[in-house]
Design a protein around this motif. Structure first.
Motif, PDB file in Angstrom:
ATOM      1  N   LEU A   1      -2.824   3.500  -0.771  1.00 18.26           N
ATOM      2  CA  LEU A   1      -2.628   2.167  -0.963  1.00 18.26           C
ATOM      3  C   LEU A   1      -1.232   1.136  -0.468  1.00 18.26           C
ATOM      4  CD1 LEU A   1      -4.615   2.807  -3.310  1.00 18.26           C
ATOM      5  CD2 LEU A   1      -3.412   1.562  -4.884  1.00 18.26           C
ATOM      6  N   GLY A   2      -0.914   1.586   0.853  1.00 20.36           N
ATOM      7  CA  GLY A   2       0.099   0.911   1.529  1.00 20.36           C
ATOM      8  C   GLY A   2      -0.286  -0.356   1.854  1.00 20.36           C
ATOM      9  N   GLN A   3      -1.791  -0.547   2.363  1.00 17.12           N
ATOM     10  CA  GLN A   3      -2.068  -1.714   2.953  1.00 17.12           C
ATOM     11  C   GLN A   3      -2.697  -2.734   1.805  1.00 17.12           C
ATOM     12  OE1 GLN A   3      -2.254  -2.037   6.446  1.00 17.12           O
ATOM     13  NE2 GLN A   3      -2.795  -4.240   6.180  1.00 17.12           N
ATOM     14  N   GLY A   4      -1.418  -3.253   1.227  1.00 17.23           N
ATOM     15  CA  GLY A   4      -1.517  -4.122  -0.211  1.00 17.23           C
ATOM     16  C   GLY A   4      -2.577  -5.086  -0.208  1.00 17.23           C
ATOM     17  N   ASP A   5      -2.395  -5.876   1.038  1.00 17.65           N
ATOM     18  CA  ASP A   5      -3.625  -6.883   1.014  1.00 17.65           C
ATOM     19  C   ASP A   5      -5.013  -6.554   1.090  1.00 17.65           C
ATOM     20  OD1 ASP A   5      -3.731  -7.776   4.503  1.00 17.65           O
ATOM     21  OD2 ASP A   5      -3.468  -5.943   3.484  1.00 17.65           O
TER      22      ASP A   5
ATOM     23  N   LYS B   1      -5.773  -5.311  -2.356  1.00 22.36           N
ATOM     24  CA  LYS B   1      -5.944  -6.400  -3.408  1.00 22.36           C
ATOM     25  C   LYS B   1      -7.333  -6.984  -3.419  1.00 22.36           C
ATOM     26  CE  LYS B   1      -4.383  -9.805  -6.154  1.00 22.36           C
ATOM     27  NZ  LYS B   1      -4.848 -11.087  -5.923  1.00 22.36           N
ATOM     28  N   TYR B   2      -7.460  -7.220  -2.064  1.00 26.02           N
ATOM     29  CA  TYR B   2      -8.800  -8.103  -2.020  1.00 26.02           C
ATOM     30  C   TYR B   2     -10.142  -7.208  -2.177  1.00 26.02           C
ATOM     31  CZ  TYR B   2     -11.833 -11.370   0.453  1.00 26.02           C
ATOM     32  OH  TYR B   2     -12.502 -12.551   0.583  1.00 26.02           O
TER      33      TYR B   2
ATOM     34  N   THR C   1      -8.966  -9.193   6.182  1.00 26.50           N
ATOM     35  CA  THR C   1      -7.617  -8.768   5.625  1.00 26.50           C
ATOM     36  C   THR C   1      -7.083  -8.163   7.148  1.00 26.50           C
ATOM     37  OG1 THR C   1      -8.108  -6.554   4.959  1.00 26.50           O
ATOM     38  CG2 THR C   1      -7.853  -8.374   3.427  1.00 26.50           C
ATOM     39  N   ASN C   2      -5.853  -7.862   7.122  1.00 25.08           N
ATOM     40  CA  ASN C   2      -5.254  -7.291   8.200  1.00 25.08           C
ATOM     41  C   ASN C   2      -5.665  -5.943   8.682  1.00 25.08           C
ATOM     42  OD1 ASN C   2      -3.240  -9.233   8.600  1.00 25.08           O
ATOM     43  ND2 ASN C   2      -1.508  -7.809   8.625  1.00 25.08           N
TER      44      ASN C   2
ATOM     45  N   LYS D   1      -2.900   0.128 -10.097  1.00 26.53           N
ATOM     46  CA  LYS D   1      -3.000  -1.075  -9.375  1.00 26.53           C
ATOM     47  C   LYS D   1      -3.932  -2.012 -10.200  1.00 26.53           C
ATOM     48  CE  LYS D   1      -0.486  -1.740  -6.051  1.00 26.53           C
ATOM     49  NZ  LYS D   1       0.439  -2.756  -5.965  1.00 26.53           N
TER      50      LYS D   1
END
Lengths: 456, 481
Positions: free
Chosen positions: B155-159, B162-163, B195-196, B258
């Motif tokens: 889960l490091g790529q939070g954006d 979340k999306y 997202t990113n 989360k």
């Protein structure tokens, strides 16, 4: 893209700190003053889309609205190297161009008149994103535009966008007896009512503290405005860094602030930053540790608000603390530092609910070199903020008792018939201070009962 | 003495020649030519490519000659394994080196006289493992994949996370057997695009996938959905099926925490944004204040758990892993480092199967259910208030227009308030009080359970949850923390 934020820069001070903020952000994301991505900015892991959007020609434009009632500061921005950065349709200077004369009521009523124009811009900008998270307002509360027009805009934002978060970075005036602006206390109290009732989160930037820090840091008797605003932009960029560099936690504004704000009124945050000043003498001898950073963030000299309390019967305390740390950090140090801080009782917390120091790690820009290995920002909710409001009310009370300078306000519609607005605002601020003081005690959990009693 | 020596020396010399030859053949070419089963490395031809490193070549400890140390034997074993690994799994047939002068046979059993044997072993070991490491790093981008695991499975790529959660929420609320892979997959693709995650390299993105773990039919989508990262080739040896399952369990747990974070944020936002409406009905202010206090308590709880996870679990094990990977010379050490870090994470997330861990896991689920419960109660409260305020509007209109008649209208208004609003509110309040008590009790129990867990890091979670010591935890056992 999700969770965009629109920045509204309002008035002289608001636009100055806004400008520094965007400068800082451009540097961090490798965006040139014209909005183009610099050739060295190849690393794609930062999120530019929270604060910027891309035009058809790929250049980056801040999601920012620049508002003022007189042209001086915005003209300055539009003559600076950053003149091509902003969307020209988002720049609005009142055609009148006369400013608000440092009078809240003037600022407020001009805001009324210009509502349609201003919200045309805001609505358009809001539709520009896929999923707007909220607004950030930059302004000062002691002048005329940032305070008066700012108050008006806050009220309307809350009405028109009831589900969006509204955060403000509000510069509070220096609290010496003789103010530059004589009606400063009036402007401040009137604005503080709107901040209390319409903003979800206010980061308080106290000019007295900013001056003190800048003086110490730069070893000059009178720091320039640019130097003061630099400090503010450090705070603003630090508190938005987890939004712009995705990580495990705090990827949007709501997760940042929801744990800092327990009840609607208690939403005034203080901030601190390190390294700032004479912290550096130690770092020459050994490497800065997480404990060093966390300890320094708790020291009053690094806090951007003067919260010295004159009330001896109250022990002010922290409702919540968030430390955002950037740099080379050994994660196993965090737990030890927390234990040390608790052992040494370096921070006093509320007795009525769980509270602690939360430590977040944030990545930082690969393009901005910093002198320091580790840096830290603190955002905290401290009941001692009420003493700042107290001092403000002191000045206010002295003035209003004599009805000094009130004529300037009576000329405007809101105050034509009576001064109820003044009293109402003062009452709101009083309730705010009372609630902060109540939050230092265990019986705060029953605070609602006192309210019920008042309501009946 | 010399007579014994003169007899034994030629005997030993002749006996050692085949061993020496087998060792050299093994460490240079990875081949075992052992018709009489004398060598201390044996091979199992039936083992698949995936298990090559683990199961194909066994170190037969009883067959190690007494003049070869365990450490030397291990190095020999690993060297030959590495060559076979390179050839078969990495498909790399580069001839590494031809020993110009292999150590003479006597150097094996006369190690106190000369280091020729040791030198030979060590130099071939170093060269081979270094080459293997470079292949793993450069050709297979091993470190990039470790980082990708941290970004996605941990889960490091939070954006993105979340999306993804926002998109999947409705689907995951359904019963597990009504959740379909293709629905979720298209949502995941949407999340990647927006997202990113869209800036990731192709190679990494194509490995992201979803897996649905079936636990029991009574579960919801939330319990069975996991993010997966597909490996192939040599990396499959590091990220085995067993490890994949471990990652899935870890992911599922992190994903759930989360979800709680987003739930508490959502409740906070609803409460804050409704405060104006609440203020319009002063009679409920003690109730709404209590709701704010409870929301704050729950938010702080979830946050503390999350920060604990971020630091004590993820960041600490990651920095540990990184430093071990940097020091690791051979694949065995890499595997150990990775396994260690996975086990550490599992323990610190109380997923290690230990009895106290299982209790903690259960208790945490209970707390999470209460938080969801609270969220539902808040929804009802807000609905109730909105209905009441809407109902008041016509009367307020009449008041403004002066058409409000004192008797009938005001009676009806008061009637409505008492017969509709108040009972609803009472029910909500009593449900709220039940959840409030249950939550506090559950947290106290959780804190107590934490204190008696053998893992010292897990115990530190109680420190974070109760930093300002508002929860009075009774000490059933003396804590040794």
């Amino acid at each position: 893209m999700p969770s965009e934020i629109i920045t509204l820069q309002l008035g002289q001070c608001g636009n100055q700190i806004g400008m520094e903020f965007w400068k800082q952000l451009c540097a961090e994301h490798g965006i040139s003053p014209e909005g183009k991505l610099e050739p060295f900015a190849k690393e794609g892991s930062d999120r530019k889309d929270v604060f910027f959007y891309q035009a058809d020609d790929q250049h980056y434009i801040p999601r920012s609205v620049l508002l003022d009632l007189e042209p001086r500061v915005i003209d300055g921005i539009l003559k600076s190297p950053y003149k091509h950065l902003y969307n020209p349709e988002n720049v609005y200077i009142s055609k009148d161009g006369g400013g608000a004369g440092n009078n809240w009521a003037q600022g407020y009523h001009q805001g009324d008149k210009l509502t349609e124009d201003i919200f045309d811009i805001i609505d358009r900008e809001a539709e520009n994103g896929d999923s707007l998270e909220g607004f950030v307002l930059c302004h000062s509360i002691a002048g005329g535009t940032g305070s008066g027009m700012g108050s008006n805009i806050l009220e309307k934002l809350n009405d028109r966008f009831p589900k969006k978060l509204i955060q403000t970075y509000s510069v509070f005036p220096m609290t010496n007896e003789v103010a530059d602006v004589v009606v400063q206390p009036y402007n401040s109290v009137l604005t503080l009512k709107r901040l209390t009732e319409n903003a979800d989160c206010t980061v308080v930037l106290d000019n007295t503290a900013l001056n003190r820090i800048a003086t110490e840091r730069l070893k000059k008797a009178t720091p320039t405005l640019a130097e003061l605003n630099q400090l503010v932009s450090t705070i603003m960029s630090g508190s938005t860094s987890t939004l712009r560099y995705p990580g495990y936690m705090n990827n949007d504004l709501i997760s940042l602030i929801s744990s800092l704000i327990p009840t609607p009124r208690l939403h005034f945050l203080i901030s601190a930053y390190t390294p700032l000043t004479s912290d550096n003498t130690e770092s020459e001898v050994r490497k800065t540790t997480v404990l060093d950073v966390m300890r320094r963030l708790l020291q009053p000299k690094n806090v951007m608000v003067t919260t010295a309390s004159r009330d001896k019967n109250i022990t002010h305390c922290y409702v919540s603390i968030l430390n955002i740390i950037q740099g080379e950090v050994d994660p196993s140090e965090v737990h030890k530092s927390l234990m040390r801080i608790r052992e040494r009782k370096l921070a006093e917390f509320i007795p009525w609910g769980p509270a602690s120091i939360q430590v977040a790690l944030s990545k930082k820009s690969p393009y901005v070199t910093t002198q320091h290995r580790v840096s830290g920002l603190m955002l905290a909710n401290h009941t001692g903020i009420s003493s700042l409001f107290d001092r403000m009310c002191d000045h206010y009370d002295k003035l209003i008792k004599r009805e000094a300078f009130v004529e300037n306000f009576r000329r405007l519609p809101m105050f034509k018939d009576n001064l109820d607005e003044f009293n109402d605002s003062r009452e709101v601020v009083q309730q705010l201070m009372d609630e902060y003081r109540a939050a230092t005690r265990k019986d705060y959990i029953n605070f609602g009962n006192t309210q019920t009693a008042q309501g009946e | 003495d010399t007579l014994q020596q003169s007899i034994l020396y030629p005997l030993l010399y002749n006996c050692t020649i085949p061993i020496r030859d087998m060792i050299v053949e093994w460490i240079c070419n990875g081949i075992i030519n052992d018709p009489y089963q004398e060598f201390f490395v044996s091979t199992d031809k039936m083992v698949s490519e995936e298990k090559l490193w683990y199961d194909k070549y066994t170190l037969r400890v009883p067959m190690i000659p007494s003049f070869i140390s365990m450490e030397q034997a291990k190095k020999i074993w690993i060297t030959g394994k590495s060559i076979n690994f390179l050839r078969v799994v990495c498909k790399d047939r580069t001839m590494l080196q031809i020993l110009k002068t292999p150590a003479p046979s006597q150097s094996l059993f006369q190690q106190q006289r000369s280091t020729e044997f040791q030198d030979m072993i060590v130099s071939v070991y170093n060269d081979t493992t270094r080459y293997l490491r470079s292949i793993l790093d450069d050709k297979y981008q091993m470190m990039d994949h470790f980082k990708a695991i941290k970004r996605y499975l941990l889960l490091g790529q939070g954006d993105f996370i979340k999306y993804l959660m926002d998109l999947m929420e409705n689907e995951l609320n359904k019963a597990a057997n009504q959740v379909f892979y293709h629905n979720l997959q298209s949502l995941m693709d949407a999340a990647i695009r927006v997202t990113n995650a869209q800036y990731e390299s192709e190679d990494i993105i194509k490995r992201l996938d979803l897996r649905l773990m079936y636990v029991s039919p009574s579960e919801l989508g939330w319990d069975v959905c996991c993010l997966d990262y597909k490996f192939d080739g040599p990396l499959r040896t590091i990220f085995t099926e067993e490890n994949s399952l471990r990652y899935m369990r870890i992911f599922n747990h992190l994903w759930r925490v989360k979800r709680m974070e987003y739930t508490t944020c959502g409740v906070w936002k609803q409460l804050i944004k409704s405060s104006r409406q609440f203020a319009a009905i002063p009679e409920i202010s003690d109730m709404t204040h209590s709701c704010f206090v409870m929301s704050n308590e729950m938010t702080k709880f979830v946050q503390s758990v999350n920060y604990y996870i971020m630091f004590e679990v993820l960041e600490c094990s990651w920095s540990d892993l990184l430093s071990k990977l940097m020091e690791a010379k051979d694949l065995e050490q890499i595997l150990e480092a990775h396994d260690d870090s996975l086990l550490k994470i599992l323990t610190r997330l109380h997923l290690d199967g230990h009895e106290t861990s299982q209790e903690l896991a259960k208790q945490l689920r209970c707390i999470f259910d209460l938080i969801l419960n609270f969220g539902a109660i808040i929804q009802r409260l807000i609905q109730c208030v909105e209905t009441e305020l809407a109902a008041r509007k016509p009367y307020q209109q009449q008041q403004r227009h002066g058409t409000f008649t004192k008797n009938n209208d005001s009676d009806a208004e008061v009637q409505r308030f008492h017969t509709v609003f108040k009972p609803q509110l009472k029910k909500i309040k009593s449900d709220f009080l039940i959840v409030k008590k249950a939550f506090r009790d559950a947290v106290l129990k959780f804190l107590q359970q934490l204190k008696s867990h053998p893992d010292i890091t897990l115990r530190s979670l109680s420190f974070r949850l109760n930093f300002n010591e508002v929860y009075k935890v009774s000490h059933a056992l003396k804590s040794t923390a």
